[in-house]
Write an enzyme that holds these catalytic residues in place. Structure first.
Site, short mmCIF file in Angstrom:
data_model
loop_
_atom_site.label_atom_id
_atom_site.label_comp_id
_atom_site.label_asym_id
_atom_site.label_seq_id
_atom_site.Cartn_x
_atom_site.Cartn_y
_atom_site.Cartn_z
N HIS A 152 6.12 -39.91 -8.93
CA HIS A 152 5.54 -38.73 -9.58
C HIS A 152 4.68 -38.00 -8.56
O HIS A 152 3.61 -38.48 -8.19
CB HIS A 152 4.70 -39.16 -10.79
CG HIS A 152 4.02 -37.99 -11.44
ND1 HIS A 152 4.72 -36.99 -12.07
CD2 HIS A 152 2.71 -37.64 -11.53
CE1 HIS A 152 3.87 -36.09 -12.53
NE2 HIS A 152 2.65 -36.46 -12.22
N ASP A 161 2.57 -34.94 -7.73
CA ASP A 161 1.86 -33.76 -8.22
C ASP A 161 1.88 -32.65 -7.17
O ASP A 161 1.53 -32.88 -6.02
CB ASP A 161 0.40 -34.13 -8.53
CG ASP A 161 0.28 -34.96 -9.79
OD1 ASP A 161 0.85 -34.54 -10.81
OD2 ASP A 161 -0.37 -36.02 -9.75
N ASP A 192 4.07 -36.50 -17.21
CA ASP A 192 2.61 -36.49 -17.07
C ASP A 192 1.88 -35.39 -17.85
O ASP A 192 0.70 -35.56 -18.15
CB ASP A 192 2.23 -36.43 -15.59
CG ASP A 192 0.79 -36.84 -15.33
OD1 ASP A 192 0.23 -37.58 -16.15
OD2 ASP A 192 0.22 -36.42 -14.31
N HIS A 206 1.07 -29.07 -13.79
CA HIS A 206 0.15 -29.57 -14.82
C HIS A 206 -1.23 -29.96 -14.29
O HIS A 206 -2.03 -30.48 -15.07
CB HIS A 206 0.81 -30.72 -15.59
CG HIS A 206 1.22 -31.88 -14.73
ND1 HIS A 206 2.47 -31.98 -14.19
CD2 HIS A 206 0.55 -32.96 -14.33
CE1 HIS A 206 2.55 -33.10 -13.48
NE2 HIS A 206 1.39 -33.71 -13.55
ZN LIG Z 1 0.87 -35.47 -12.60
#
Ligand SMILES: [Zn+2]
Length: 1120
Positions: A71, A73, A195, A441
């Site tokens: 994941h 970001d 997420d 996000h």
């Molecule tokens: Zn995230």
């Protein structure tokens, strides 16, 4: 060229020519294969991607789909580049380039292995740096389904604060890049929102319309999760639109352990869990124990899901920087677990992907529960409602919306450019990508570290500036460079020439343009250099909507003696108003302009502009003065539609609309933020994610705001000053059916040691009970009920925070006679905490972190003090009668669109251009359309695509029951509307333009029959004891609070309260019937439109029903 001001379609052959010239428009180096077909990208190896490439499962076993994933970001604690390159390791050890490097090598070594990748922003940063040989190897992995793209948008967007237009854009761009590079095998089929902090119904609807087969996510309310696990409803069919048919239904799964591996099984270098030690005689040999532990976990998980397949995410934040470590241990885990099958074990582990897992669910041939509402708000424990981020970083949220506004304008102007310079498309792409990053996000949400927020703003600013070069060049072509139109044909060759130039060609950017077409980014504090310094200037007002609109223009000026003229020698009426004192007093405002010049810009042509010439005169205008103070009587401002009255204390008290008077008062109040040490869930602080007031009481900031009232021919304003850090201008323009409330909040004082969450609250006498409505990403409205969730009996220990919902654009309530709606100019948190009451959180300043990772307090400062934010609420009050068109809701919808994409003002100094010169030699009105669109149709996208292609997207902006006329379907002939574009061919695509609509087939899932639902509910009815038993082996919840619950009784109580035990079976059947009714394909009458809209070649005739979005790729005729 000189046109009339009549507002009719104006535009002669010369204008059509520039569109023809679009054929030269697109020559973007990154295009490698045509979209929507396999192209060369897939010829290099045998294709067996997607569902065909899945490993076989075993029918009589529990199949455990292990999903290696990372994941990544797109910015959070570090900036995008810091994450990509892996710098600042002391903040977080995360380097995305190493992840892709090492995963690819591991996949190449072993065809059994699988990996998914999500964020296109990172992938293409990496891809660009690889040599051709490795690129070929990666294509092979993709073609064989060993590396699979999931999600595939530029970033994994937030679902509460992101606007649908930007979500569609960022998917369109990410998926196009995948399609250009990998063809069909690069097409993601699964939404992967593991997420984001809660999930919107509109996002699910858009995934479905983009052709996705399913969606998996990680975060849902802890009570909802417990309920769904214990009732085996964590996987469902989400019926994601109240207006669209099955095309909006999406299979959706809530993941068991968010997106983490089972506890103890993170084999990554970032983790400290034990590797599998299998040396036969080693005292550390742990194979048996580790396999036992793993089996225990998966058996527990399996009891909460319906099929003999479960999904286990093996990865986490920035995992697989050294992929060998993870994969090596997964190999062993699979080998030793499956070896037990010889001894009768019925558990089968396999490398898999979310699409292969979904296929297994589909192939199971069972039916599924349905869901009709959304997953907001998200709570991770009884005191952690993730509703603060709906408002966090209000100025960044507004800046993101301005970015969307200007991106649409830049796209439109670029597609209409008469002569295409080589840098146009790279600029546009750069801007698209910057906006894609903003949707992440931890970007638009305001949940990043301060330094990262600053980097997002920097990135967006650079992108806006880059695209400003396009708009300046193109507006000069359209306005000044009449040669462009006269010599269009001969220019074709040179335009082609320039299109062939490498990226970042410099010739056009260095050219001295005749007009500046500058954007003033500080207009929101009435600051702009051109009108402050020049006695003569030109305003070019660009209208990005497909309808003719009229708007009021406000220009900061140093004096009150200006004249505004249009190009027909008509002097336009003006009004001058003082810039509100609190704005003038802002210490960081450099402008000297104490006044604003206001004038109406009428009949702005659709997808076009109109210019005005403004000159200083010697005439003495009157300096605007406020009404004499009169403290003994009520004050009112308004027009023939709407009138607002203020009481002697200075507060808004009533709104009168069309003869109906309703009590509406408005004030600013605040919640004091809870402070805690975060050591346990009870001691949570309010923070960037979490909204947690210290108590439910609001505190007032002023008992008697000071008023100044200004009246004039165009607008009436009340300047309210509540205290020295909150003020507001309430205004009503002539003719407009709504009021604007422009608030200015900050610096929020915190010297008392308390964080503060500032809200604007509207209390009315509208008898709305506990019902209110909030939008979903700016599109469909969802019904909310205070202290209630549609699918379970909620227990709220945080009454205020737990009733907050994301307001992307609108919140509303109504009773039998009246309706009140507030439109916002950015995402905010909002609620209705009492009948007739609406509130919106406009700003927040906090002194403590909420312990979800940011590790900083949300204490924004600028210029040495607390950040000041300014914004606008649009208040619409009207009849709730839905029988007479236009209804109040229809007015809300059209206003919503006009506030999303208002006319944009470009400023040019005209010191060296006389009015006559300007009038004779410049093209001062222009439109890209032949016909404006009906009121309810939005030309949502109009942009250059591949060579000789234009992407267009149309949208019906009303829901089916909102207006008796405007909710009807509409037919339009695209060729008649865009007749200035020579369309050779038109093909409809899925919503994100990465697949032809006709070729798009989605997996179908069968909803539970009413009997199944009946039985399911029946089971809950009699299973209170079972439910409690279930909790002994309690489902895994991401929140750690369960361990912190002190007593068994407390746990029991919580479990009881969170279960839907009391719902009657009859009620559930009724619910099913109502839902079925609601979702029946809605046959709507077609709205009659003028013949001109439908005439022409039938191939170009399209129909749009309520809330429908339709996307087309137009192939242009090539001029010879
Ligand atoms: Zn995230």
């Amino acid at each position: 060229m000189h046109c009339t001001a009549s507002g009719r379609p104006l535009y002669d052959g010369a204008l059509r020519l520039f569109i023809v010239l679009l054929i030269c428009a697109v020559n973007y180096k990154l295009i490698e294969s045509h979209p929507l077909n396999d192209g060369q990208a897939t010829k290099t190896s045998e294709k067996k991607c997607g569902y065909e490439s899945c490993h076989k499962t075993k029918p009589n076993m529990l199949n455990v789909h292990l999903i290696p994933h990372t994941h990544d970001d797109v910015g959070w604690l570090k900036t995008v580049d810091q994450y990509y390159y892996g710098s600042k390791t002391l903040i977080q050890k995360a380097g995305v380039q190493y992840i892709l490097d090492s995963v690819v090598q591991e996949l190449l070594k072993d065809p059994e292995k699988r990996f998914i990748y999500v964020e296109s922003a990172f992938f293409f940063k990496w891809w660009r740096e690889q040599d051709a040989e490795l690129q070929e190897q990666v294509k092979k992995l993709v073609n064989e389904g060993r590396l699979e793209f999931i999600g595939g948008a530029w970033s994994m967007n937030d679902e509460a604060t992101a606007h649908y237009q930007s979500i569609v854009d960022q998917f369109t761009w990410g998926l196009r890049r995948l399609n250009d590079t990998f063809g069909e095998c690069g097409r993601p089929r699964i939404g992967w929102q593991i997420d984001p902090f809660g999930h919107s119904r509109e996002m699910a609807s858009m995934f479905a319309q983009m052709g996705f087969d399913g969606l998996f996510f990680g975060r849902l309310d802890y009570q909802d999760k417990m309920e769904r696990l214990t009732t085996k409803t964590a996987e469902m069919i989400w019926r994601a639109s109240a207006n669209l048919d099955e095309s909006s239904h999406l299979f959706t799964g809530a993941l068991y352990n968010q997106y983490q591996p089972p506890p103890g099984f993170c084999f990554d270098i970032l983790c400290a869990d034990e590797p599998i030690i299998d040396a036969k005689h080693s005292p550390d040999n742990n194979v048996n124990r580790r396999v036992n532990d793993f089996l225990k976990f998966i058996n527990q998980q399996a009891q909460y899901y319906r099929t003999n397949n479960i999904i286990i995410t093996m990865g986490g934040d920035f995992t697989y920087q050294d992929a060998n470590v993870y994969f090596k241990n997964l190999d062993k885990l699979i080998r030793y677990t499956n070896a037990r099958q010889e001894n009768g074990s019925t558990v089968n582990l396999l490398y898999s992907t979310p699409s292969c897992y979904l296929k297994s669910l589909h192939d199971a041939g069972i039916s599924w529960p349905t869901k009709d509402d959304d997953f907001f708000p998200y709570a991770s424990d009884p005191h952690a409602y993730w509703t603060g981020y709906f408002t966090s970083r209000p100025t960044l949220k507004r800046y993101e919306r301005i970015g969307n506004h200007f991106l649409q304008i830049c796209k439109q102007l670029t597609v209409m450019a008469p002569k295409v310079a080589g840098e146009f498309n790279p600029h546009l792409s750069f801007f698209r990508e910057a906006m894609g990053v903003m949707q992440h996000h931890d970007a638009v949400t305001g949940t990043e570290k301060q330094a990262v927020a600053a980097d997002y703003a920097r990135h967006l600013e650079v992108a806006i500036r880059a695209c400003s070069m396009n708009t300046r060049a193109i507006l000069n072509q359209l306005t000044v460079d009449t040669a462009a139109t006269h010599a269009a044909e001969s220019a074709t060759e040179s335009a082609r020439e320039s299109a062939r130039k490498p990226r970042w060609a410099t010739s056009d950017t260095k050219k001295q343009y005749k007009l500046q077409f500058e954007t003033c980014t500080l207009l929101n504090i009435s600051s702009c250099a051109v009108p402050e310094l020049a006695d003569k200037f030109i305003l070019t007002i660009y209208n990005p909507l497909a309808q003719t609109v009229s708007d009021y223009v406000r220009v900061p000026v140093p004096d009150v003696n200006y004249r505004v003229k249009d190009f027909d020698d008509v002097t336009i009426e003006t009004q001058f108003l003082p810039v509100p004192t609190p704005v003038q007093d802002l210490r960081f405002r450099k402008a000297s302009a104490p006044y604003e010049l206001i004038f109406p810009a009428r009949e702005l042509p659709p997808i076009g502009y109109k210019s005005y010439y403004i000159m200083k005169t010697d005439e003495n205008h009157m300096i605007p003065v406020p009404d004499p103070e009169n403290v003994s009587s009520f004050t009112s401002i308004g027009n023939e539609h709407i009138r607002l009255t203020f009481d002697t204390n200075g507060f808004l008290v009533t709104v009168m609309v069309d003869g109906m008077t309703r009590i509406v008062n408005q004030e600013f109040v605040y919640y004091e933020a809870a402070i805690g040490n975060n050591r346990e869930f009870r001691n949570r602080s309010s923070g960037a994610y979490i909204f947690r007031p210290a108590n439910d009481q609001v505190r007032s900031i002023s008992l008697q705001p000071k008023l100044k009232i200004y009246r004039g021919n165009l607008v009436e304003e009340v300047h309210q000053s509540f205290n020295d850090w909150v003020s507001q201008v309430v205004r009503v323009y002539r003719e407009q059916p709504y009021a604007e409330l422009e608030w200015l909040v900050g610096p929020i004082p915190v010297d008392d040691g308390n964080g503060k969450e500032i809200i604007s609250r509207f209390n009315s006498d509208i008898n709305s009970g506990d019902i209110f409505y909030t939008d979903s990403n700016g599109r469909e409205m969802l019904k909310r009920k205070r202290d209630h969730r549609d699918t379970w009996k909620v227990k709220l220990l945080e009454r205020v925070a737990g009733n907050y919902y994301p307001i992307t654009t609108k919140i509303a309530l109504e009773d039998d006679t009246a309706r009140m709606a507030i439109l916002t100019d950015r995402a905010q948190g909002g609620s209705s905490m009492g009948a007739g009451s609406l509130e919106l959180m406009v700003h927040r300043r906090l002194l403590h972190d909420d312990a979800f990772g940011v590790d900083e307090a949300l204490n924004e400062t600028a210029y040495g003090e607390g950040l000041v934010a300014r914004g606008t609420h649009y208040l619409i009050v009207g009849s709730s009668n839905k029988k007479v068109s236009p209804t109040t809701q229809a007015i809300e919808r059209t206003t919503q669109l006009r506030k999303l994409l208002p006319a944009w003002t470009f400023f040019s100094n005209a010191e060296n251009i006389t009015y006559e010169d300007w009038r004779e030699n410049f093209t001062n009105i222009f439109t890209g359309l032949q016909l404006e669109l009906p009121k309810n149709i939005h030309l949502m996208s109009f942009e250059p695509w591949h060579e000789n292609e234009v992407l267009v997207r149309f949208e019906h902006i009303l829901e089916k029951d909102e207006d008796p006329e405007l909710s009807k379907s509409v037919q339009i002939n695209i060729q008649s509307v865009l007749s200035s574009v020579k369309i050779a061919d038109i093909r409809e695509t899925t919503l994100a333009a990465n697949a032809w609509l006709g070729d798009n087939q989605r997996m179908e899932f069968v909803p539970d029959s009413p009997e199944v639902s009946y039985n399911a509910y029946g089971i809950y009815q009699r299973s209170i004891d079972e439910q409690l038993m279930l909790r002994v082996d309690k489902p895994l919840l991401d929140a750690k609070f369960y361990n912190q619950l002190e007593s068994w009784e407390e746990q029991e109580q919580l479990a009881l309260q969170t279960n839907r035990l009391k719902r009657l079976v009859d009620e559930s059947q009724e619910l099913n019937r109502v839902r079925a009714e609601k979702l029946r394909v809605h046959k709507v009458a077609r709205q009659p439109v003028a013949e001109k809209y439908v005439e022409g070649d039938d191939r170009f005739l399209i129909e749009l029903g309520p809330m429908q979005m339709r996307t087309y790729i137009l192939t242009l005729e090539i001029a010879n």
